[in-house]
Scaffold this motif. Structure first.
Motif: not given
Length: 167
Positions: A80-107
């Motif tokens: 929702e933030d991405v669509r609003k920030k970049f004025n994307l409307g209903n453009r089809k989007l796909k989220q990156d499938e990677d996850v954050l490194d464990t220590w980044f999430s921990s931080a």
């Protein structure tokens, strides 16, 4: 046959995050108990490299990046933030499938559990805290990264003392 497979990865530039994280220890705003562990903390930050924060795992916090059909990349708090920030409307989007490194999430733990970036009563009550109790084996992996993220996102040290226990 097992061969390496090169993939795109996400990195965080760390040198500019490390400088204030070193200053809060050298100035005494954060103290290590026993003090000798501050040398380990500072040595790692003085020699820091950019941090690869993407992992190809089944679990974890997904990388907050979305791609459109033309492979343009959009980064934000959520779709929702991405669509609003970049004025994307209903453009089809796909989220990156990677996850954050464990220590980044921990931080990010104090932020994700206490309602940040909103000024919740929980965040005001419990952040920053006074003492972090941990083992020496994760001084760089967790302690340094919590300090870097805390200073970056709040301009505050996340704790005043780091009490290092035996393993």
């Amino acid at each position: 046959i097992i061969e390496p497979y090169l993939t795109d990865q996400w990195f965080v530039k760390t040198k500019e995050l490390a400088i204030p994280a070193m200053e809060v220890v050298t100035s005494g705003k954060i103290k290590f108990i026993p003090d000798n562990w501050s040398k380990t903390y500072l040595q790692w930050l003085e020699n820091i490299e950019d941090w690869c924060i993407s992992r190809q795992l089944w679990w974890g916090h997904r990388i907050p990046a979305w791609f459109d059909e033309e492979n343009n990349i959009y980064v934000g708090y959520n779709e929702e933030d991405v669509r609003k920030k970049f004025n994307l409307g209903n453009r089809k989007l796909k989220q990156d499938e990677d996850v954050l490194d464990t220590w980044f999430s921990s931080a990010l733990w104090p932020f994700s559990t206490l309602g940040w970036p909103k000024e919740t009563s929980e965040f005001k009550t419990f952040y920053p805290t006074s003492v972090l109790v941990t083992g020496f084996d994760i001084i760089f992996f967790w302690v340094a990264r919590m300090v870097m993220m805390g200073l970056k996102f709040t301009d505050e040290i996340p704790f005043k003392e780091v009490y290092i226990t035996g393993l």
